[in-house]
Design an enzyme around this catalytic site. Structure first.
Site, PDB file in Angstrom:
ATOM      1  N   TYR A 244      -1.661   1.648  -1.340  1.00  0.00           N
ATOM      2  CA  TYR A 244      -2.735   2.896  -1.256  1.00  0.00           C
ATOM      3  C   TYR A 244      -2.470   3.848  -0.248  1.00  0.00           C
ATOM      4  O   TYR A 244      -1.532   3.738   0.930  1.00  0.00           O
ATOM      5  CB  TYR A 244      -4.071   2.525  -1.258  1.00  0.00           C
ATOM      6  CG  TYR A 244      -4.732   2.164   0.076  1.00  0.00           C
ATOM      7  CD1 TYR A 244      -5.516   3.032   0.783  1.00  0.00           C
ATOM      8  CD2 TYR A 244      -4.742   0.894   0.570  1.00  0.00           C
ATOM      9  CE1 TYR A 244      -5.966   3.074   2.166  1.00  0.00           C
ATOM     10  CE2 TYR A 244      -5.250   0.671   1.642  1.00  0.00           C
ATOM     11  CZ  TYR A 244      -5.635   1.421   2.614  1.00  0.00           C
ATOM     12  OH  TYR A 244      -6.066   1.149   3.548  1.00  0.00           O
ATOM     13  N   CYS A 245      -2.826   4.860  -0.230  1.00  0.00           N
ATOM     14  CA  CYS A 245      -2.818   6.129   0.766  1.00  0.00           C
ATOM     15  C   CYS A 245      -4.035   7.009   0.641  1.00  0.00           C
ATOM     16  O   CYS A 245      -5.141   6.474   0.413  1.00  0.00           O
ATOM     17  CB  CYS A 245      -1.540   6.903   0.568  1.00  0.00           C
ATOM     18  SG  CYS A 245      -1.110   7.545  -1.234  1.00  0.00           S
ATOM     19  N   GLY A 246      -3.742   8.418   0.656  1.00  0.00           N
ATOM     20  CA  GLY A 246      -4.992   9.335   0.414  1.00  0.00           C
ATOM     21  C   GLY A 246      -5.103   9.390  -1.084  1.00  0.00           C
ATOM     22  O   GLY A 246      -6.136   9.902  -1.325  1.00  0.00           O
TER      23      GLY A 246
END
Length: 291
Positions: A244-246
């Site tokens: 995941y990330c932003g």
């Protein structure tokens, strides 16, 4: 390039421009300060300079669900089929994606197309930066209004993405090096530095593997750099991460980097921190975590 590599090099592409479909997946990225970044479709970026013959792949409006709550949310199968056919992709096409900002946007396109069954789809290692550095010409001007439509028929994608419920289950189970949560944000974003957002930071139990840290000064991915970064985190293949990330973009960059070293059992938390932060009942952590 090996037959199974997710990457192609500039010289390989330069000799095959007339035999592949080249897709520019660039977006417009605007840093608003205080940890806030806005995104917009990238036709102006494309018009300012692109690989000759490239077609513009609108990652925000065509290759994502434009009606979704969060930007870059995965499109439906029907939406993806329409977007792919509109840029001329057929079932037998060879596609090379690139962007002008480090490769994660191209990786998102690669992840979607490969996950929906396109056999020959790759990312240009180093993107437009590498193309220019090798002395190759670029074109300017807007994308062609239309190209001959393709006949790509995507298959159901299976387990490309996970939802918030599965991520929460992993968090409650505790950190597991065989099934890690890996965050692709930059370290300061992971720690929550420089932001006034009360829900800044990262998902508990996750480790930080910033996608930009995997790139060399030339913007290219190298397997040894990826392996060294995993070693520092104590992660040894095989493992089955959720990335995941932003908003699901750097996570796709991580998926590309891991694929490069043979770690292919990966899934992306599509809502990423955009979705996680939006629910005040879900926990967030600041600081460096346990990594």
């Amino acid at each position: 390039m090996s037959a199974s590599s997710p990457l192609v090099e500039v010289d390989w592409l330069a000799g095959r421009l007339d035999r592949v479909i080249v897709l520019d997946a660039s977006v417009t990225r605007v840093d608003r300060g205080a940890g806030v970044t806005d995104f917009a479709p990238g036709p102006e970026v494309f018009a300012a300079g692109h690989i000759p013959g490239a077609r513009f792949a609108d990652l925000m409006r065509a290759f994502s669900d434009p009606e979704a709550r969060f930007p870059f949310t995965a499109p439906s199968v029907a939406q993806l089929q329409a977007a792919a056919r509109a840029v001329g992709i057929g079932d037998d096409s060879t596609v090379v994606a690139y962007d002008s900002m480090g490769g994660a946007y191209a990786a998102r396109l690669w992840y979607l197309l490969r996950g929906h069954g396109l056999a020959r789809v790759h990312v240009l290692n180093g993107g437009l930066q590498a193309w220019r550095a090798a002395g190759h010409a670029v074109e300017t001007g807007p994308a062609a209004p239309r190209v001959p439509p393709g006949d790509f028929t995507p298959r159901a994608p299976g387990d490309l993405f996970v939802g918030t419920g599965e991520v929460l289950t992993r968090v409650r189970a505790g950190a597991d090096p065989a099934r890690p949560l890996i965050c692709g944000l930059r370290p300061e974003q992971y720690r929550g530095d420089g932001s006034s957002d009360p829900r800044r930071g990262h998902i508990p139990t996750s480790v930080n593997l910033p996608y930009p840290s995997l790139l060399g000064a030339d913007g290219r991915l190298e397997p040894d750099r990826v392996r060294a970064a995993l070693d520092r985190l104590g992660l040894r293949p095989p493992f089955a991460p959720v990335l995941y990330c932003g908003g699901g973009i750097n996570a796709a960059g991580l998926a590309l980097a891991l694929d490069l070293i043979g770690v292919t059992d990966v899934r992306i938390y599509d809502d990423s921190m955009s979705g996680w932060r939006a629910d005040p009942a879900l926990p967030v952590e600041t600081g460096a975590g346990d990594a």
